[in-house]
Design an enzyme around this catalytic site. Structure first.
Site, PDB file in Angstrom:
ATOM      1  N   LYS A  62      62.661  49.086   7.786  1.00  0.00           N
ATOM      2  CA  LYS A  62      63.322  48.312   6.727  1.00  0.00           C
ATOM      3  C   LYS A  62      64.586  49.016   6.242  1.00  0.00           C
ATOM      4  CE  LYS A  62      59.167  45.917   5.094  1.00  0.00           C
ATOM      5  NZ  LYS A  62      58.053  46.653   5.724  1.00  0.00           N
ATOM      6  N   ARG A 211      45.521  46.081   7.022  1.00  0.00           N
ATOM      7  CA  ARG A 211      44.220  46.489   6.484  1.00  0.00           C
ATOM      8  C   ARG A 211      43.016  45.668   6.953  1.00  0.00           C
ATOM      9  NH1 ARG A 211      47.018  46.976   0.752  1.00  0.00           N
ATOM     10  NH2 ARG A 211      48.289  45.461   1.894  1.00  0.00           N
TER      11      ARG A 211
END
Ligand code: C5P
Length: 231
Positions: A62, A211
């Site tokens: 990013k 996750r």
């Protein structure tokens, strides 16, 4: 349904041993693995190369800085040959153009550049707090159109923005969608979620799942199950 495997597993950890274990066990069930800031800042580029080996990978850094600095960053990581590399669309068109020009100089295969529009952890209220008024969708469309025009190959967006982005930009841009939660998984800090199948049916080229895979009792089985659902 997708012909390629559109599942990207986010290996979010600062541990080389953990990332390697996940790459070995989860990697075979995914189209790509993703390493991001947590790992890169802890161990640097050589560890990325060590963990991914020959698995296609997405380097989620990013990037956001002045054009010259981002271009230098792109040149520095291009030698790792990531398939995908992220930068923030809000860095502006000059930054994205500089990044694309830098990517073009990569030896052999260049990384595809994905512009992050609005983080999937953002709600409308969080966006307003940053001074970026208006609703999330309008902001995603504005940033997305600008980034593609400036040379990004694709966008990172939430599943809820796929349809309006396709309407605006057509089928060309690669749309990569995080904030994915299989039925029954906790949303954690994500605000704009969808299930894997819903996101693919909505038109995502890739989904990013972290996750729900890495925190599962059996991460390889969790990845396999998601891949079976969408490939
Ligand atoms: O664990 P979870 O599935 O929420 O992980 C999502 C991954 O996608 C994280 O690695 C996060 O950094 C990344 N991501 C995101 N939203 C974006 C861009 C990337 O959640 N807009």
């Amino acid at each position: 349904m997708a012909k390629h495997n559109p599942l990207i597993a986010a290996l979010d950890t600062a541990s080389i041993a953990q990332a390697s274990t996940w790459a070995d066990s989860i990697g075979p069930h995914c189209g790509m693995v993703k390493l991001g800031l947590e790992f890169f800042l802890a161990h640097g580029p050589d560890a990325v190369a060590e963990v991914v080996g020959s698995i296609p990978f997405f380097l989620d850094l990013k990037l956001y800085d002045i054009p010259n600095t981002v271009a230098g960053g792109v040149r520095s990581v291009a030698r790792l040959r990531p398939a995908l590399l992220t930068l923030h669309a809000s860095g502006g068109s000059a930054m994205i153009e500089a990044a694309r020009n830098a990517a073009e100089t990569a030896p052999l295969r260049r990384p595809k550049l994905l512009a992050v529009t609005v983080l999937t952890s953002f709600s409308g209220q969080a966006l307003a707090e940053t001074g970026m008024g208006g609703d999330v969708r309008a902001q995603v469309l504005r940033l997305g159109a600008m980034a593609i025009k400036a040379g990004a190959d694709g966008l990172v967006c939430s599943a809820h923005e796929i349809a309006p982005l396709r309407d605006l930009l057509g089928s060309g841009p690669i749309l990569v969608v995080p904030g994915i939660r299989p039925k029954g998984s906790p949303t954690d800090d994500q605000a704009r979620t969808m299930t894997p199948l819903e996101a693919i049916q909505a038109g995502a080229d890739y989904i990013v799942v972290g996750r729900p895979i890495t925190k599962a009792a059996d991460p390889a089985a969790a990845a396999r199950q998601i891949a079976l659902e969408i490939v």
